[in-house]
Design a protein around this motif. Structure first.
Motif, mmCIF file in Angstrom:
data_model
loop_
_atom_site.group_PDB
_atom_site.id
_atom_site.type_symbol
_atom_site.label_atom_id
_atom_site.label_comp_id
_atom_site.label_asym_id
_atom_site.label_seq_id
_atom_site.Cartn_x
_atom_site.Cartn_y
_atom_site.Cartn_z
ATOM 1 N N LEU A 97 -12.300 4.393 -9.107
ATOM 2 C CA LEU A 97 -10.855 4.175 -9.238
ATOM 3 C C LEU A 97 -10.067 5.235 -8.481
ATOM 4 C CD1 LEU A 97 -10.712 3.160 -13.010
ATOM 5 C CD2 LEU A 97 -10.499 1.659 -11.014
ATOM 6 N N ALA A 98 -10.546 6.477 -8.497
ATOM 7 C CA ALA A 98 -9.865 7.549 -7.770
ATOM 8 C C ALA A 98 -9.834 7.280 -6.268
ATOM 9 C CB ALA A 98 -10.541 8.886 -8.051
ATOM 10 N N SER A 99 -10.818 6.554 -5.762
ATOM 11 C CA SER A 99 -10.891 6.290 -4.322
ATOM 12 C C SER A 99 -9.762 5.390 -3.828
ATOM 13 C CB SER A 99 -12.241 5.652 -3.977
ATOM 14 O OG SER A 99 -12.302 4.295 -4.406
ATOM 15 N N TRP A 100 -9.009 4.777 -4.743
ATOM 16 C CA TRP A 100 -7.884 3.916 -4.361
ATOM 17 C C TRP A 100 -6.598 4.711 -4.139
ATOM 18 C CZ3 TRP A 100 -8.021 -1.255 -3.351
ATOM 19 C CH2 TRP A 100 -9.164 -1.970 -3.754
ATOM 20 N N HIS A 101 -6.632 6.027 -4.277
ATOM 21 C CA HIS A 101 -5.399 6.814 -4.339
ATOM 22 C C HIS A 101 -4.530 6.687 -3.088
ATOM 23 C CE1 HIS A 101 -6.421 10.220 -1.634
ATOM 24 N NE2 HIS A 101 -7.657 9.851 -1.911
ATOM 25 N N SER A 102 -5.120 6.438 -1.925
ATOM 26 C CA SER A 102 -4.324 6.409 -0.694
ATOM 27 C C SER A 102 -3.546 5.105 -0.511
ATOM 28 C CB SER A 102 -5.230 6.637 0.527
ATOM 29 O OG SER A 102 -6.167 5.584 0.650
ATOM 30 N N VAL A 103 -3.923 4.045 -1.240
ATOM 31 C CA VAL A 103 -3.260 2.750 -1.039
ATOM 32 C C VAL A 103 -2.674 2.163 -2.318
ATOM 33 C CG1 VAL A 103 -4.491 2.076 1.052
ATOM 34 C CG2 VAL A 103 -5.518 1.607 -1.185
ATOM 35 N N THR A 104 -3.122 2.627 -3.472
ATOM 36 C CA THR A 104 -2.534 2.173 -4.740
ATOM 37 C C THR A 104 -2.296 3.404 -5.611
ATOM 38 O OG1 THR A 104 -4.735 1.742 -5.684
ATOM 39 C CG2 THR A 104 -3.583 -0.120 -4.713
ATOM 40 N N PRO A 105 -1.111 3.973 -5.539
ATOM 41 C CA PRO A 105 -0.843 5.198 -6.290
ATOM 42 C C PRO A 105 -0.916 5.045 -7.807
ATOM 43 C CG PRO A 105 0.771 4.879 -4.551
ATOM 44 C CD PRO A 105 -0.004 3.608 -4.643
ATOM 45 N N THR A 106 -0.855 3.799 -8.296
ATOM 46 C CA THR A 106 -0.819 3.579 -9.741
ATOM 47 C C THR A 106 -1.926 2.632 -10.173
ATOM 48 O OG1 THR A 106 1.582 3.902 -9.801
ATOM 49 C CG2 THR A 106 0.591 2.756 -11.668
ATOM 50 N N LEU A 107 -2.630 3.007 -11.249
ATOM 51 C CA LEU A 107 -3.542 2.104 -11.949
ATOM 52 C C LEU A 107 -2.817 1.564 -13.172
ATOM 53 C CD1 LEU A 107 -6.823 4.210 -12.072
ATOM 54 C CD2 LEU A 107 -6.192 2.497 -10.371
ATOM 55 N N ARG A 108 -2.986 0.286 -13.441
ATOM 56 C CA ARG A 108 -2.436 -0.321 -14.660
ATOM 57 C C ARG A 108 -3.610 -0.876 -15.454
ATOM 58 N NH1 ARG A 108 2.702 -3.453 -13.521
ATOM 59 N NH2 ARG A 108 3.431 -1.273 -13.529
ATOM 60 N N LEU A 109 -3.781 -0.436 -16.686
ATOM 61 C CA LEU A 109 -4.983 -0.792 -17.435
ATOM 62 C C LEU A 109 -4.749 -0.694 -18.928
ATOM 63 C CD1 LEU A 109 -7.496 2.199 -17.264
ATOM 64 C CD2 LEU A 109 -5.143 2.386 -16.505
ATOM 65 N N ARG A 110 -5.700 -1.275 -19.677
ATOM 66 C CA ARG A 110 -5.770 -1.127 -21.125
ATOM 67 C C ARG A 110 -7.027 -0.338 -21.446
ATOM 68 N NH1 ARG A 110 -4.764 -7.558 -21.802
ATOM 69 N NH2 ARG A 110 -2.524 -7.560 -21.294
ATOM 70 N N TYR A 156 0.825 -1.207 0.000
ATOM 71 C CA TYR A 156 0.000 0.000 0.000
ATOM 72 C C TYR A 156 0.860 1.257 0.000
ATOM 73 C CZ TYR A 156 1.031 -0.284 5.012
ATOM 74 O OH TYR A 156 1.677 -0.365 6.225
ATOM 75 N N ARG A 157 2.121 1.103 -0.391
ATOM 76 C CA ARG A 157 3.011 2.263 -0.406
ATOM 77 C C ARG A 157 3.208 2.743 -1.849
ATOM 78 N NH1 ARG A 157 4.370 2.846 4.763
ATOM 79 N NH2 ARG A 157 4.537 0.972 6.078
ATOM 80 N N ALA A 158 4.292 3.446 -2.104
ATOM 81 C CA ALA A 158 4.473 4.142 -3.384
ATOM 82 C C ALA A 158 4.521 3.201 -4.586
ATOM 83 C CB ALA A 158 5.743 4.976 -3.333
#
Length: 397
Positions: A248-261, A222-224
């Protein structure tokens, strides 16, 4: 040293040897998954053997379907091509792909796609690069915060929601070109599974009707360096797209990055900060016809396009495609018919693949040496074959 090759379907007793050949080529784990050595519906496994019966190479014909402008085309998508190290450069892959194309033609396939580890051998066999499947990273903190729409409901999905999810995907995919239908023996078990095939599924509904969803895997930490991997994020309305972006924005505090197609030009990309996207991975994919008459007749064509053009096609691996053809397009349909007169346009099967998939123009195909026109003939007449726009893939195989 010349090698006599025999290509045929693998028996169940040969699947372990085939898996080991693939393990050495691709660096798989030492132990095979159960499905790797079991007979499975929805695919055909081929092997190339020398005169002693030793397995030198293997390839898999995946019995997919692809959407092409509203119609589902039977495809022979290729995976798992591997050749023993000591047999490479001796024509094994070419023999395998020739046998695979012949078998695919006999079972009714129209087109073929694959993801290459190296393009040159497949170009030599008639495939060419038709697009790139992009996997991107997007900072979660860069996503806009939208006020929730009062008429929409957001909830966690369950395995019982998977048929509705598949239906929404189909609603968005069917009018595009190249996307898998996600139907058939290779996909149906996922729709009827007792558990989700990913960590989570979030649904957006409008008075009980599904209008958007995102499927995701949480990853670790849950870090950088934490990443939320998104398998699909699709919406049929702007409000649903904004709602999913908010999720998806609500994940910002625990997953700084989204990976998607991303699906090009869809409702979601219209509301994303695309300037913040960074490439994670690019996977070129290649296309070729299995049967040109089926490939032309079975797909949809733009209703406003009409015309005809004659050309000669050369296909060294699939001789049923070789000859002089007349392409006629009108009212959303097209046909290829054989003609006896000489044609002023001579097209390679690679050139056909590039035009059919909307990856290039006739002028560019001619510049690449894949289309030859007699003096005074404008190659742009074959832009008729490219009508419909570019193709895209969202599934790796």
């Amino acid at each position: 040293m010349a090698t006599t090759l025999h290509v045929r379907e693998l028996t169940v007793d040969e699947l372990t040897d085939a898996w080991n050949l693939g393990r050495h080529a691709f660096g798989f784990d030492p132990q095979p998954a159960p499905q790797a050595t079991a007979v499975l519906p929805g695919l055909t496994r081929y092997g190339a053997f020398d005169h002693t019966g030793r397995l030198l190479g293997k390839a898999v014909d995946l019995h997919h379907e692809q959407w092409w402008s509203g119609r589902a085309l039977p495809a022979a998508d290729v995976g798992g091509v591997a050749v023993a190290p000591e047999a490479r450069g001796r024509g094994v892959a070419r023999a395998l792909l020739t046998g695979l194309l012949r078998g695919a033609h006999e079972r009714g396939a129209a087109i073929s796609a694959l993801f290459p580890t190296v393009t040159a051998p497949y170009r030599a066999c008639g495939w060419d690069v038709a697009g790139v499947m992009r996997t991107v990273n997007l900072p979660t903190a860069a996503l806009p915060r939208h006020r929730p729409a009062p008429h929409l409901t957001v909830r966690a999905g369950t395995p019982g929601d998977l048929p509705a999810v598949v239906a929404l995907y189909e609603r968005l995919a069917r009018d595009r070109r190249g996307l898998l239908t996600r139907r058939g023996d290779l996909f149906d078990p996922r729709t009827t599974a007792d558990t989700l095939p990913f960590d989570g599924l979030t649904l957006v509904e409008d008075h009980g009707h599904l209008v958007g969803y995102v499927s995701w895997d949480r990853g670790r930490g849950y870090r950088a360096d934490a990443i939320l991997t998104v398998h699909d994020v699709l919406a049929t309305t702007a409000d649903a797209a904004r709602e999913l972006i908010g999720v998806l924005a609500s994940w910002h505090s625990v997953t700084p990055t989204l990976r998607l197609r991303l699906l090009d030009g869809d409702a979601l990309t219209a509301h994303l900060p695309l300037e913040a996207v960074r490439e994670h991975e690019q996977d070129p994919w290649m296309h070729r016809p299995v049967d040109v008459t089926r490939a032309v007749a079975a797909r949809g064509w733009p209703a406003h396009v009409r015309g005809s053009v004659d050309f000669t096609l050369t296909d060294d691996l699939a001789d049923w495609n070789t000859g002089t053809w007349r392409l006629a397009v009108a009212d959303g349909d097209a046909q290829l018919t054989r003609v006896t007169a000489d044609a002023d346009l001579h097209l390679s099967v690679r050139g056909f693949a590039l035009l059919y998939s909307g990856a290039s123009t006739a002028r560019s195909v001619a510049d690449a040496g894949l289309l030859r026109a007699t003096t005074g003939t404008d190659p742009r007449a074959l832009d008729l074959l490219a009508a419909g726009g570019p193709a895209q893939l969202l599934d790796y195989f």
